[in-house]
Design a protein around this motif. Structure first.
Motif, PDB file in Angstrom:
ATOM      1  N   GLU A  64     -15.782  -8.554  11.429  1.00 15.34           N
ATOM      2  CA  GLU A  64     -16.874  -8.961  12.290  1.00 15.34           C
ATOM      3  C   GLU A  64     -18.166 -10.389  12.748  1.00 15.34           C
ATOM      4  N   ASN A 115     -24.783   2.744  10.007  1.00 14.97           N
ATOM      5  CA  ASN A 115     -25.593   2.258   9.327  1.00 14.97           C
ATOM      6  C   ASN A 115     -26.150   2.609   7.731  1.00 14.97           C
ATOM      7  N   GLY A 166     -13.361   0.874  10.138  1.00 13.27           N
ATOM      8  CA  GLY A 166     -14.007   0.748  10.617  1.00 13.27           C
ATOM      9  C   GLY A 166     -15.256   2.236  10.791  1.00 13.27           C
ATOM     10  N   GLU A 198     -23.882 -12.190   2.125  1.00 15.63           N
ATOM     11  CA  GLU A 198     -22.289 -10.920   2.288  1.00 15.63           C
ATOM     12  C   GLU A 198     -21.568 -11.116   0.828  1.00 15.63           C
ATOM     13  N   GLU A 227     -22.430  -9.142   9.727  1.00 13.61           N
ATOM     14  CA  GLU A 227     -23.012  -7.901   9.981  1.00 13.61           C
ATOM     15  C   GLU A 227     -22.209  -7.164  11.242  1.00 13.61           C
ATOM     16  N   PRO A 228     -22.145  -5.533  10.996  1.00 10.29           N
ATOM     17  CA  PRO A 228     -21.211  -5.432  12.001  1.00 10.29           C
ATOM     18  C   PRO A 228     -22.178  -4.735  13.309  1.00 10.29           C
ATOM     19  N   TYR A 236     -19.587  -3.689  -2.837  1.00 13.09           N
ATOM     20  CA  TYR A 236     -20.082  -2.801  -1.929  1.00 13.09           C
ATOM     21  C   TYR A 236     -18.530  -2.362  -2.275  1.00 13.09           C
ATOM     22  N   ARG A 252     -23.125   1.010   5.109  1.00 17.30           N
ATOM     23  CA  ARG A 252     -23.737  -0.380   5.089  1.00 17.30           C
ATOM     24  C   ARG A 252     -24.167  -0.571   3.704  1.00 17.30           C
ATOM     25  N   ASP A 301     -21.740  -8.745  -1.262  1.00 19.94           N
ATOM     26  CA  ASP A 301     -21.027  -7.165  -0.995  1.00 19.94           C
ATOM     27  C   ASP A 301     -20.046  -7.850  -1.196  1.00 19.94           C
ATOM     28  N   VAL A 356     -16.398  -4.105   7.828  1.00 22.48           N
ATOM     29  CA  VAL A 356     -18.028  -4.148   7.597  1.00 22.48           C
ATOM     30  C   VAL A 356     -17.996  -5.320   5.914  1.00 22.48           C
ATOM     31  N   GLU A 357     -18.410  -5.821   5.315  1.00 17.81           N
ATOM     32  CA  GLU A 357     -18.456  -6.510   3.987  1.00 17.81           C
ATOM     33  C   GLU A 357     -17.789  -6.342   2.706  1.00 17.81           C
TER      34      GLU A 357
END
Length: 492
Positions: A260, A156, A68, A47, A401-402, A54, A159, A50, A480-481
């Motif tokens: 999550e 996805n 989300g 994690e 992870e979601p 991210y 992500r 990210d 999400v991360e």
């Protein structure tokens, strides 16, 4: 008042206002508990990667917002065929990577061919298995063909595992990441910090921040002092035991939200005695979930009875499946052939919730006759020994992870659970987009893994951020991360 004097005062006021505007900070220093092992989110599971990169350095075709929801990213729009098997994306024009190379549909195809290649090290490769082909229609149009409908396909794509990388730089992204995002990588002083700066030619809306420094501070006392002294401007996930220092202090904002992160006592199901259902059920009865939550999260964690986030509409409350019952635990151990209990190791990564939970669970298990040896590990060592090599009995980790219940359908995943029924149900879940069917299938899987006591289901990790009171735009929740910088700004 004399008009000339009035004009002079007005000009002075304008100069003061201008100086004030110029003095508005545009840099931020963020404290994070874990240093990432590398900076390529497409080639690692941590994690911590990210958290830094991210939506800052790297972007995907779509992005996930703080609710989300899926939003446009490098793709400005898309269409989906009636059968749900063809997704056609229209890409933004004029996008460049931070090294000056251009972005187009060929980069998208390269990214997913690389992700799905036989030698891929992408941590979530299985999520993209439905992709059967990626076709470049023209430089700004790319078409994905799926082998089956996938209800989570767009999510996805948003992500960190699916960010777009370039063939010119992909191999070196672990050390010097090059993406298309609003911030470019500047330097990584290992053991200390990562520095990012606003990317001038960024294709999208410019962020308010011009520079962001991520400082690695693993110790709670040190982080507390750094926040109080103003050496860091905030942290996205502060130790809950020390939140009282900042609550009610107008110089800080305390943001408590959800994540999550299903926190579990992860169990090596492929190794004796944990391959015995009776042993796993005994451990489930030995756990006092609320005591763990009170002691390890100071009451901020939300109890879970399965591997699913309580805020998700598919969640099934199974927390009462194995109530805390030491005598029942002892009876199950005796039935399993361990009337005197047994000894095992509990390997703990360097995060407070794991270390604190480990101490509490060791005490609880001792009452049932299970003696745990606590082994504290650094993050890189945990990733190698536990996650990669499966060299462990028990561990405690938050799976952030979601919608990751599909890991229970992978017998090669690190906790070694192999159940054909779960694998079949997961295949059905992945293949349907009908919400009622997806709900039923997800809850069937939740029920089976809980009854099988695959892992000890403890709590959903809260996000507890502490920030300078003059900062705004931080995410309260973590669907999400990541620590997304694009909306963070200083206010008066």
């Amino acid at each position: 008042m004399h008009p000339r004097k009035s004009l002079t005062l007005a000009l002075a006021g304008l100069m003061l206002a201008t100086a004030s505007a110029l003095a508005q900070p545009t840099e931020i220093r963020i404290g994070v508990a874990l240093e990432p092992p590398a900076l390529d989110p497409t080639a690692g599971a941590a994690e911590a990667i990210d958290v830094v990169v991210y939506q800052n350095i790297f972007e995907g075709l779509v992005r996930i917002d703080q609710t989300g929801a899926v939003q446009p990213g490098l793709a400005e729009s898309w269409t989906i065929s009636q059968d749900g098997l063809t997704y056609t994306f229209t890409l933004h024009e004029g996008v460049t990577f931070h090294d000056g190379t251009s972005f187009d549909a060929e980069d998208v195809k390269f990214t997913f061919d690389r992700l799905l290649a036989e030698g891929s090290v992408n941590a979530q490769k299985a999520l993209y298995e439905p992709i059967s082909d990626v076709t470049v229609v023209d430089p700004t149009t790319v078409e994905f063909t799926l082998s089956r409908p996938d209800g989570l396909f767009l999510f996805n794509l948003g992500r960190g595992d699916a960010v777009i990388v370039a063939p010119e730089s992909a191999d070196n992204n672990g050390a010097e990441p090059i993406g298309t995002g609003p911030f470019a990588f500047v330097q990584w002083d290992r053991g200390s910090r990562v520095v990012l700066e606003q990317f001038g030619p960024y294709w999208g809306d410019k962020p308010a921040l011009t520079k962001a420094t991520y400082l690695f501070i693993g110790d709670t006392a040190t982080m507390t002092n750094a926040l109080l002294a103003g050496d860091v401007d905030g942290t996205n996930n502060f130790a809950p035991e020390a939140l009282a220092v900042f609550e009610g202090n107008p110089q800080f904002k305390v943001l408590v939200g959800s994540t999550e992160g299903e926190t579990i006592l992860s169990t090596n199901n492929a190794k004796a005695p944990f391959d015995n259902l009776l042993v796993r059920q005994a451990m489930a009865h030995a756990l006092d979930r609320q005591e763990v939550i009170d002691g390890a999260t100071y009451g901020y964690g939300v109890p879970i009875g399965t591997h699913f986030a309580p805020h998700h509409p598919y969640y099934l409350d199974l927390t009462s499946t194995y109530p805390h019952d030491v005598e029942k635990a002892k009876a199950l151990l005796a039935e399993a052939g361990y009337p005197d209990g047994f000894s095992a190791t509990l390997k703990l990564p360097p995060v407070a919730y794991a270390r604190l939970s480990g101490q509490i669970i060791a005490s609880q298990f001792a009452e049932a006759g299970i003696e745990l040896e606590l082994i504290n590990m650094e993050w890189a060592q945990w990733l190698e020994d536990v996650f990669a090599n499966k060299d462990f009995d028990l561990t405690i980790i938050s799976h952030v992870e979601p919608f990751d219940i599909g890991i229970y359908a992978n017998p090669d995943y690190y906790f070694g659970y192999d159940n054909a029924e779960v694998q079949s149900l997961n295949d059905q879940l992945n293949a349907t987009t009908d919400e009622a069917e997806r709900l039923a299938l997800a809850q069937q899987i939740q029920t089976i893994i809980t009854q099988d006591a695959v892992n000890g289901y403890l709590f959903e990790l809260a996000q507890t951020g502490v920030w300078n009171g003059k900062l705004d735009g931080m995410w309260q929740n973590a669907p999400v991360e990541g620590v997304v910088l694009r909306d963070i700004h200083w206010v008066e």
